[in-house]
Design a protein around this motif. Structure first.
Motif, short mmCIF file in Angstrom:
data_model
loop_
_atom_site.label_atom_id
_atom_site.label_comp_id
_atom_site.label_asym_id
_atom_site.label_seq_id
_atom_site.Cartn_x
_atom_site.Cartn_y
_atom_site.Cartn_z
N GLU A 51 6.55 53.10 36.75
CA GLU A 51 6.50 54.35 35.97
C GLU A 51 5.19 55.23 36.28
OE1 GLU A 51 7.54 53.42 31.89
OE2 GLU A 51 9.39 52.63 32.57
N VAL A 52 5.06 56.47 36.22
CA VAL A 52 3.89 57.33 36.27
C VAL A 52 3.67 57.30 34.66
CG1 VAL A 52 2.92 59.43 36.87
CG2 VAL A 52 4.98 58.50 38.13
N LYS A 53 2.35 56.80 34.56
CA LYS A 53 1.77 56.92 33.10
C LYS A 53 1.73 58.29 32.55
CE LYS A 53 -1.04 52.86 33.94
NZ LYS A 53 -2.54 52.23 34.24
N THR A 67 9.53 63.79 39.39
CA THR A 67 8.99 62.55 40.04
C THR A 67 9.57 62.30 41.34
OG1 THR A 67 8.50 61.46 37.95
CG2 THR A 67 8.56 59.80 39.75
N LEU A 68 8.84 62.07 42.63
CA LEU A 68 9.42 61.83 43.93
C LEU A 68 9.31 60.45 43.94
CD1 LEU A 68 10.10 63.32 46.53
CD2 LEU A 68 7.81 62.89 47.24
N LYS A 69 10.49 59.82 44.40
CA LYS A 69 10.36 58.30 44.58
C LYS A 69 10.30 58.22 46.10
CE LYS A 69 13.59 57.10 40.64
NZ LYS A 69 14.88 56.45 40.26
N ALA A 70 9.32 57.36 46.52
CA ALA A 70 8.90 57.28 48.07
C ALA A 70 8.76 55.70 48.29
CB ALA A 70 7.75 57.86 48.11
N ILE A 71 9.61 55.63 49.49
CA ILE A 71 9.29 54.14 50.12
C ILE A 71 8.34 54.12 51.26
CG2 ILE A 71 10.32 52.31 51.48
CD1 ILE A 71 12.70 52.36 49.63
N VAL A 72 7.32 53.47 51.35
CA VAL A 72 6.45 53.66 52.39
C VAL A 72 6.35 52.20 53.32
CG1 VAL A 72 4.11 54.23 53.12
CG2 VAL A 72 5.02 54.92 50.97
N LEU A 73 6.50 52.24 54.39
CA LEU A 73 6.57 51.19 55.37
C LEU A 73 5.84 51.22 56.36
CD1 LEU A 73 8.94 50.88 57.37
CD2 LEU A 73 10.02 50.95 55.51
N PHE A 336 7.03 46.36 51.40
CA PHE A 336 6.85 47.87 51.71
C PHE A 336 6.58 48.27 50.30
CE2 PHE A 336 11.46 46.77 50.49
CZ PHE A 336 11.56 47.68 49.33
N ILE A 337 6.06 49.65 50.21
CA ILE A 337 5.56 50.14 49.03
C ILE A 337 6.57 51.04 48.43
CG2 ILE A 337 3.50 51.66 47.98
CD1 ILE A 337 2.57 49.07 48.84
N MET A 338 6.67 50.82 47.12
CA MET A 338 7.51 51.86 46.42
C MET A 338 6.43 52.67 45.49
SD MET A 338 10.21 49.13 44.93
CE MET A 338 11.21 49.97 43.79
N GLY A 339 6.68 53.97 45.65
CA GLY A 339 5.73 54.94 44.97
C GLY A 339 6.56 56.09 44.01
N SER A 340 5.99 56.07 42.93
CA SER A 340 6.53 57.29 42.00
C SER A 340 5.35 58.18 41.87
CB SER A 340 6.75 56.60 40.49
OG SER A 340 7.93 55.70 40.50
N ILE A 341 5.70 59.37 42.33
CA ILE A 341 4.74 60.37 42.78
C ILE A 341 5.09 61.82 41.99
CG2 ILE A 341 2.99 61.35 44.34
CD1 ILE A 341 4.34 59.41 46.48
N THR A 342 4.02 62.27 41.35
CA THR A 342 4.15 63.67 40.65
C THR A 342 3.15 64.40 41.38
OG1 THR A 342 2.93 63.35 38.86
CG2 THR A 342 5.15 62.69 38.59
N LEU A 348 2.08 52.94 42.16
CA LEU A 348 2.61 52.39 43.39
C LEU A 348 2.93 51.03 42.97
CD1 LEU A 348 0.04 53.50 46.01
CD2 LEU A 348 2.23 54.46 45.26
N GLN A 349 4.05 50.32 43.57
CA GLN A 349 4.45 49.06 43.49
C GLN A 349 5.02 48.41 44.75
OE1 GLN A 349 4.58 47.29 40.16
NE2 GLN A 349 5.24 45.53 41.37
N LYS A 350 4.50 47.01 45.10
CA LYS A 350 4.77 46.35 46.35
C LYS A 350 5.97 45.70 46.06
CE LYS A 350 1.30 45.19 48.77
NZ LYS A 350 0.33 44.47 49.03
N CYS A 351 7.16 45.87 47.19
CA CYS A 351 8.30 45.18 47.05
C CYS A 351 8.20 44.09 48.17
CB CYS A 351 9.44 45.81 47.05
SG CYS A 351 11.05 45.25 47.16
N PHE A 352 8.21 42.73 48.14
CA PHE A 352 8.16 41.76 49.00
C PHE A 352 9.60 41.54 49.58
CE2 PHE A 352 4.03 40.80 47.35
CZ PHE A 352 3.22 40.50 48.60
N LEU A 353 9.61 41.20 50.58
CA LEU A 353 11.06 40.92 51.51
C LEU A 353 11.05 39.32 51.46
CD1 LEU A 353 10.88 43.44 54.42
CD2 LEU A 353 12.17 43.63 52.09
N PRO A 354 12.38 38.85 51.85
CA PRO A 354 12.47 37.17 51.86
C PRO A 354 11.27 36.78 52.69
CG PRO A 354 14.46 38.27 52.06
CD PRO A 354 13.74 39.49 52.15
#
Length: 398
Positions: A51-53, A67-73, A336-342, A348-354
């Protein structure tokens, strides 16, 4: 009569064997389906958009719309025909494709950024090999119409500076619609795409063109951020862009001495954290880094290249996030990185894979159980119940 009863006796063991074989097939199939398909849903389902504060003061509908939802890898390193073994290639591409497609289905991002080194052998690829690599990439990283895919160039795509040619740069740009100094504006948010390989500073043709575009873009952005009542003759005829401070997207990190200050489970191993980085190879040079910071005054920098995670502050206020590799060939725990951007903030939040080690452990445990079941079935291994029963019988007899 005797023949009929004999046939019946023989058919009973045959039915038992077939039933046991069917159970084994179901067991093996279940393990394969879980480890190669379902596990990606189980793991990625746990990732949530941050969440964007600053959006807390705004109504929920307005916040979600702005809010733009972006995945960065980064650093997918699709193997080529020279170094890539077919089995390794098959395994790694299946893992990345399942992870990416599962993430798209569960998270439904607005945009996906890949920060370079898409291919492992782009710097060597013949036209035919390049076309095959691109075909496989498009299959693996196919996005729905609702999700935009943006790819930044890396050194493995066009070569290090001494290997980089105009032909390779144009070949990559044609496929991915990439040019250094390109501005991407989405929902009032400015993203600047940088060809960090061309930030050598030696005046080569590709480098001169890249720096010229970056300087022209920085002028536009700086003019757009000035207040309306602030008069500046140099900005009079400049195209006005959204006043949002830009986010830099590039492959090489900005200059830092080493990864000594990096922390986290996906940072580099402790034994190599203090190894000094080589400018223009591991990171950008001091001079190139200062130029980018001076030209754009970014609010965030996202980079790849090192295959490990790191977060540093430049000038004491500008964060840079080095995104780990997305390939299990480079890491046991890709992410990969999950970003909620305005336009004014980001989270930013990191999402780990198996973890590959955990998948391997599941396979080993399933294999061991399978061996035990087979041995017990052919009576080479005495089941624990019967073993205990025999011990009790012997004890009573005594």
């Amino acid at each position: 009569m005797h023949s009929s009863s004999s046939t019946t006796v023989k058919s009973v063991p045959l039915k038992r064997r077939l039933w046991f074989l069917l159970k084994l097939v179901c067991f093996v199939s279940s393990v394969l389906i879980f480890c190669e398909f379902l596990i990606y849903y189980v793991v990625i389902y746990q990732c949530q958009w941050p969440e964007v504060k600053s959006g807390a003061k705004v109504g929920q509908k307005e916040t979600s719309a702005s809010t733009l939802k972006a995945i960065v890898l980064a650093d997918t390193h699709l193997l080529g025909e020279i170094k890539g073994h077919w089995l390794d290639k098959l395994r790694r591409e299946w893992q990345m494709e399942r992870s990416f497609q599962t993430a798209l289905w569960l998270l439904q991002p607005d945009i996906v950024f890949i920060l370079g080194d898409v291919f492992d052998e782009g710097k060597w690829s013949s036209p035919q090999a390049w076309a095959d690599d691109v075909r496989r990439f498009r299959k693996m990283f196919k996005c729905p119409d609702s999700t935009e895919l943006v790819v930044v160039v890396g050194n493995h795509d066009i070569g290090f500076h001494y290997e980089m040619t105009t032909y390779k740069v144009n070949r990559f740009g044609k496929v991915f619609n990439f040019t250094s100094g390109k501005l991407l504006t989405r929902k009032g948010i400015n993203f600047v795409l940088v060809n960090s390989v061309a930030m050598e500073g030696d005046g080569c043709a590709v480098c001169r063109a890249a720096e010229a575009k970056l300087m022209a873009l920085s002028h536009k952005l700086n003019c757009s951020q000035q207040k309306q009542n602030h008069s500046n003759k140099r900005c009079g005829d400049v195209e006005k862009l959204p006043a949002s401070e830009p986010i830099l997207l590039q492959h090489y990190p900005l200059y830092r001495k080493s990864d000594a200050e990096c922390s986290g489970e996906d940072s580099v191993p402790a034994e190599v954290k203090n190894v000094p980085f080589k400018e223009k190879y591991d990171v950008l040079s001091r001079e190139a880094s200062q130029k980018l910071l001076w030209w754009f005054h970014p609010r965030l920098i996202l980079s790849g290249h090192t295959h490990s995670a790191c977060e540093v502050l430049h000038l004491g206020r500008i964060p840079e996030i080095s995104v780990p590799s997305f390939s299990w060939r480079n890491r046991n725990n890709p992410s990969f990185i999950m970003g909620s951007i305005t336009p004014t903030d980001f989270s930013l939040q990191k999402c780990f894979l198996p973890y590959e080690s955990r998948v391997f452990t599941i396979y080993c445990a399933a294999g061991a159980l399978l061996v035990v079941l087979i041995l017990a079935h052919v009576q080479l291994l005495t089941p624990p119940f019967y073993f205990a029963q025999r011990l009790i019988s012997k004890h009573k007899a005594v």
